[in-house]
Scaffold this motif. Structure first.
Motif, PDB file in Angstrom:
ATOM      1  N   ALA A  18       0.823  -1.211   0.000  1.00 47.16           N
ATOM      2  CA  ALA A  18       0.000   0.000   0.000  1.00 47.16           C
ATOM      3  C   ALA A  18       0.853   1.254   0.000  1.00 47.16           C
ATOM      4  O   ALA A  18       0.372   2.340  -0.335  1.00 47.16           O
ATOM      5  N   LEU A  19       2.123   1.113   0.385  1.00 45.64           N
ATOM      6  CA  LEU A  19       3.048   2.249   0.413  1.00 45.64           C
ATOM      7  C   LEU A  19       3.798   2.406  -0.911  1.00 45.64           C
ATOM      8  O   LEU A  19       4.552   3.363  -1.076  1.00 45.64           O
ATOM      9  N   LEU A  20       3.603   1.470  -1.827  1.00 50.74           N
ATOM     10  CA  LEU A  20       4.342   1.533  -3.094  1.00 50.74           C
ATOM     11  C   LEU A  20       4.042   2.805  -3.888  1.00 50.74           C
ATOM     12  O   LEU A  20       4.953   3.367  -4.519  1.00 50.74           O
ATOM     13  N   PRO A  21       2.797   3.323  -3.884  1.00 49.15           N
ATOM     14  CA  PRO A  21       2.576   4.594  -4.602  1.00 49.15           C
ATOM     15  C   PRO A  21       3.357   5.777  -4.036  1.00 49.15           C
ATOM     16  O   PRO A  21       3.551   6.768  -4.739  1.00 49.15           O
ATOM     17  N   VAL A  22       3.801   5.689  -2.774  1.00 51.72           N
ATOM     18  CA  VAL A  22       4.685   6.743  -2.258  1.00 51.72           C
ATOM     19  C   VAL A  22       5.950   6.789  -3.102  1.00 51.72           C
ATOM     20  O   VAL A  22       6.441   7.860  -3.481  1.00 51.72           O
ATOM     21  N   VAL A  23       6.475   5.612  -3.408  1.00 63.20           N
ATOM     22  CA  VAL A  23       7.708   5.500  -4.186  1.00 63.20           C
ATOM     23  C   VAL A  23       7.440   5.793  -5.662  1.00 63.20           C
ATOM     24  O   VAL A  23       8.228   6.478  -6.330  1.00 63.20           O
ATOM     25  N   GLU A  24       6.318   5.285  -6.161  1.00 64.19           N
ATOM     26  CA  GLU A  24       6.022   5.400  -7.586  1.00 64.19           C
ATOM     27  C   GLU A  24       5.655   6.822  -7.999  1.00 64.19           C
ATOM     28  O   GLU A  24       6.159   7.341  -8.988  1.00 64.19           O
ATOM     29  N   SER A  25       4.744   7.437  -7.254  1.00 69.96           N
ATOM     30  CA  SER A  25       4.126   8.672  -7.741  1.00 69.96           C
ATOM     31  C   SER A  25       3.925   9.729  -6.679  1.00 69.96           C
ATOM     32  O   SER A  25       3.386  10.797  -6.981  1.00 69.96           O
ATOM     33  N   ALA A  26       4.339   9.456  -5.435  1.00 69.50           N
ATOM     34  CA  ALA A  26       4.023  10.349  -4.307  1.00 69.50           C
ATOM     35  C   ALA A  26       2.511  10.585  -4.246  1.00 69.50           C
ATOM     36  O   ALA A  26       2.048  11.649  -3.861  1.00 69.50           O
ATOM     37  N   PHE A  27       1.740   9.564  -4.604  1.00 68.45           N
ATOM     38  CA  PHE A  27       0.275   9.610  -4.621  1.00 68.45           C
ATOM     39  C   PHE A  27      -0.261  10.744  -5.496  1.00 68.45           C
ATOM     40  O   PHE A  27      -1.358  11.246  -5.265  1.00 68.45           O
ATOM     41  N   ASN A  28       0.500  11.122  -6.515  1.00 69.78           N
ATOM     42  CA  ASN A  28       0.001  12.088  -7.505  1.00 69.78           C
ATOM     43  C   ASN A  28      -0.679  11.280  -8.613  1.00 69.78           C
ATOM     44  O   ASN A  28      -0.011  10.549  -9.344  1.00 69.78           O
ATOM     45  N   PRO A  29      -1.991  11.404  -8.778  1.00 64.33           N
ATOM     46  CA  PRO A  29      -2.693  10.536  -9.724  1.00 64.33           C
ATOM     47  C   PRO A  29      -2.393  10.826 -11.183  1.00 64.33           C
ATOM     48  O   PRO A  29      -2.784  10.054 -12.059  1.00 64.33           O
ATOM     49  N   VAL A  30      -1.712  11.960 -11.473  1.00 67.92           N
ATOM     50  CA  VAL A  30      -1.349  12.242 -12.855  1.00 67.92           C
ATOM     51  C   VAL A  30       0.163  12.329 -13.035  1.00 67.92           C
ATOM     52  O   VAL A  30       0.652  12.925 -13.990  1.00 67.92           O
ATOM     53  N   ALA A  31       0.908  11.725 -12.116  1.00 68.23           N
ATOM     54  CA  ALA A  31       2.369  11.700 -12.271  1.00 68.23           C
ATOM     55  C   ALA A  31       2.714  11.057 -13.611  1.00 68.23           C
ATOM     56  O   ALA A  31       2.108  10.070 -14.020  1.00 68.23           O
ATOM     57  N   TYR A  32       3.713  11.628 -14.289  1.00 73.65           N
ATOM     58  CA  TYR A  32       4.099  11.148 -15.620  1.00 73.65           C
ATOM     59  C   TYR A  32       5.621  11.136 -15.703  1.00 73.65           C
ATOM     60  O   TYR A  32       6.264  12.123 -15.374  1.00 73.65           O
ATOM     61  N   SER A  33       6.181  10.001 -16.101  1.00 76.80           N
ATOM     62  CA  SER A  33       7.635   9.851 -16.093  1.00 76.80           C
ATOM     63  C   SER A  33       8.207   9.959 -17.496  1.00 76.80           C
ATOM     64  O   SER A  33       7.482   9.926 -18.501  1.00 76.80           O
ATOM     65  N   ARG A  34       9.520  10.058 -17.573  1.00 77.28           N
ATOM     66  CA  ARG A  34      10.205  10.085 -18.869  1.00 77.28           C
ATOM     67  C   ARG A  34       9.958   8.810 -19.666  1.00 77.28           C
ATOM     68  O   ARG A  34      10.032   8.801 -20.888  1.00 77.28           O
ATOM     69  N   ALA A  35       9.686   7.718 -18.958  1.00 78.59           N
ATOM     70  CA  ALA A  35       9.409   6.447 -19.636  1.00 78.59           C
ATOM     71  C   ALA A  35       7.949   6.332 -20.051  1.00 78.59           C
ATOM     72  O   ALA A  35       7.509   5.272 -20.471  1.00 78.59           O
ATOM     73  N   ARG A  36       7.181   7.437 -19.929  1.00 82.18           N
ATOM     74  CA  ARG A  36       5.777   7.509 -20.290  1.00 82.18           C
ATOM     75  C   ARG A  36       4.894   6.709 -19.344  1.00 82.18           C
ATOM     76  O   ARG A  36       3.784   6.296 -19.694  1.00 82.18           O
ATOM     77  N   ALA A  37       5.378   6.465 -18.122  1.00 81.87           N
ATOM     78  CA  ALA A  37       4.541   5.822 -17.115  1.00 81.87           C
ATOM     79  C   ALA A  37       3.624   6.866 -16.498  1.00 81.87           C
ATOM     80  O   ALA A  37       4.009   8.022 -16.321  1.00 81.87           O
ATOM     81  N   SER A  38       2.395   6.453 -16.164  1.00 85.90           N
ATOM     82  CA  SER A  38       1.408   7.425 -15.698  1.00 85.90           C
ATOM     83  C   SER A  38       0.572   6.857 -14.569  1.00 85.90           C
ATOM     84  O   SER A  38       0.377   5.637 -14.469  1.00 85.90           O
TER      85      SER A  38
END
Length: 506
Positions: free
Chosen positions: A99-119
């Motif tokens: 349940a804490l993985l989104p802290v690492v993935e996106s900081a719980f930002n639902p529209v986070a977008y990475s250079r690798a086009r992950a969203s």
């Protein structure tokens, strides 16, 4: 509306909550004590990963401990989503640390977008999202859907754990870098007679930090005080409820029915790319629990002609703001305000939001939603003078063959350009892109195109960005009304239309 506007809404919500009680603060600064019904306590009770004495983990612990404000912002965002995520994880018997993985993935930002086009919260790239059933089209991106993406992420993590014989650290590493990379690293270690646990594998630098970040969050949530932090409680109860809306609806209308700010509605429903839901579904919205009853009553009483208040106009050669405003019965001022235009300059291929909301007035009142929608159908469904291109909104009786014939394009090309089977069924209201627009002509025939917004970073230049996304520099400049001497600045947003096949190197 696109992800960048939803991101603006998230930033507005962040600013609004800065003055509220902290969820995470430095110890001794007055954070509230833990309550028996605290969601953090529920998460701790489900911990099942083993803490490890590794320098990489301690490094990440120290970083988080030095940045309580970052954790506070992250968990305030996560307050909307955590109860649902924890409930889904418990139902599957998975470690609650996930349940804490989104802290690492996106900081719980639902529209986070990475250079690798992950969203999204769970940072799916397009291909993996499609593999796990996350629909992605002009209206909707399932990678940002709170419910669908959580289900897909847990499905993926479960599959990875099975693949790596129950080793959750390897599963988490594979979630970040791909199962093939982890499998190859294990194979290399076996051949060399080395251990095959995560901390002995040679993996990409990002992945070597990724798993320690999750373990660091586990350690901090397990005992905040040991790291000089204090965690206030998060109520152990649902934040939102799913409401069936029975068809396409304008998000601004939905926000008004729920008596909810548009920023809060977007934070719970970030998957929609525009101010209107996908006509083909999903036909539900998430609203806070305390708004459920009034929203259900409002939906039930809503006249069909008032469900959709906005449309999009694709700018064509020769269009002016005045002409567009006259066509739809709105004012130039309303068009400029709705599209954040500082002047009157528009360019072919640009999408303009046309709204019948209060403020878009002509004469004695707002243009009726039905009138605007009818004007949009007439404008968007008619062939462009002087050439092919544009969009066609499907009407009763339309087929791919009839649309292709009307616009003078090859039916197979039309189907491929829209990712449709040649004999598939179309839905009334579905938007069909007609090959030949600036956007489509710039991309290889048969590719699936995605609109995306890129935020310029320090050190970027137009050539480097074009190379990164495998698009032509001339297209990038045309899409953004730039020229070879244009200067781009960090934080500036650039729109791109990406052919997924070309981006993947196919």
């Amino acid at each position: 509306m696109g992800p960048e506007q939803i991101e603006d809404a998230i930033e507005v919500l962040d600013a609004r909550t800065e003055s509220q009680r902290p969820l995470v603060s430095e110890l001794g600064e007055g954070a509230a004590g833990q309550a028996p019904d605290d969601l953090f306590e529920r998460i701790r009770a489900g911990f099942s990963l083993t803490d490890v004495d590794q320098a990489a983990v301690q490094y990440e612990v120290d970083w988080f401990a030095r940045h309580p404000a970052y954790l506070d912002r992250t968990f305030k965002r996560g307050e909307r989503y955590l109860h649902h995520i924890v409930t889904e994880i418990e139902a599957r018997g998975m470690p609650s640390e996930l349940a804490l993985l989104p802290v690492v993935e996106s900081a719980f930002n639902p529209v986070a977008y990475s250079r690798a086009r992950a969203s999204g919260l769970w940072q799916f790239i397009p291909a993996t999202g499609l593999r796990y059933g996350l629909k992605q089209n002009w209206y909707y991106d399932g990678r940002r859907d709170v419910l669908a993406a959580t289900t897909a992420a847990l499905d993926y993590l479960e599959a990875l754990a099975k693949m790596f014989e129950g080793d959750w650290l390897l599963a988490v590493a594979a979630y970040n870098t791909g199962e093939a990379n982890v499998a190859r690293a294990i194979k290399r270690n076996l051949a060399a007679g080395k251990p095959t646990d995560f901390f002995h594998l040679q993996l990409p630098r990002e992945t070597r930090a990724y798993v320690p970040k999750l373990l660091a969050m586990r350690r901090i949530v397990a005992d905040p005080a040991a790291h000089g932090l204090a965690f206030s409680s998060i109520a152990n109860q649902p934040y939102f409820v799913k409401v069936e809306v029975g068809g396409q609806i304008d998000l601004q209308v939905a926000a008004e029915l729920a008596e909810l700010s548009k920023e809060e509605l977007l934070a719970l429903n970030p998957a929609f790319n525009h101010w209107v839901t996908d006509p083909e579904g999903p036909h539900h919205l998430l609203v806070p629990v305390d708004r459920h009853d009034r929203f259900v009553r409002g939906i039930a009483a809503l006249p069909p002609g008032e469900r959709v208040r906005v449309v999009y106009h694709r700018v064509r050669a020769g269009d002016t703001l005045g002409a567009i405003a006259n066509r739809y019965g709105v004012t130039v001022a309303a068009l400029r305000a709705g599209n954040k235009l500082h002047g009157t300059l528009i360019h072919p291929g640009q999408d303009l939001l046309v709204t019948a909301a209060p403020g878009a007035r002509t004469g004695g009142g707002a243009a009726p939603a039905a009138a605007i929608h009818a004007a949009a159908l007439a404008a968007e469904s008619s062939p462009r003078a002087g050439g092919k291109g544009g969009r066609h909104i499907v009407q009763p009786g339309d087929t791919l063959w009839s649309i292709a014939r009307r616009h003078g394009v090859n039916m197979d090309h039309l189907a491929r350009s829209n990712g449709l089977p040649t004999h598939g069924t179309l839905s009334v209201g579905q938007v069909i892109s007609i090959p030949g627009t600036t956007r489509m002509a710039a991309l290889s025939a048969g590719g699936e195109t995605r609109s995306t917004t890129y935020v310029v970073r320090r050190g970027d230049n137009l050539s480097r960005i074009a190379d990164q996304f495998r698009i032509r520099l001339s297209d990038l400049m045309n899409w953004n009304s730039l020229h070879s001497d244009s200067i781009i600045m960090p934080g500036q947003r650039l729109v791109m239309y990406i052919d997924e096949r070309r981006r993947a190197g196919i």
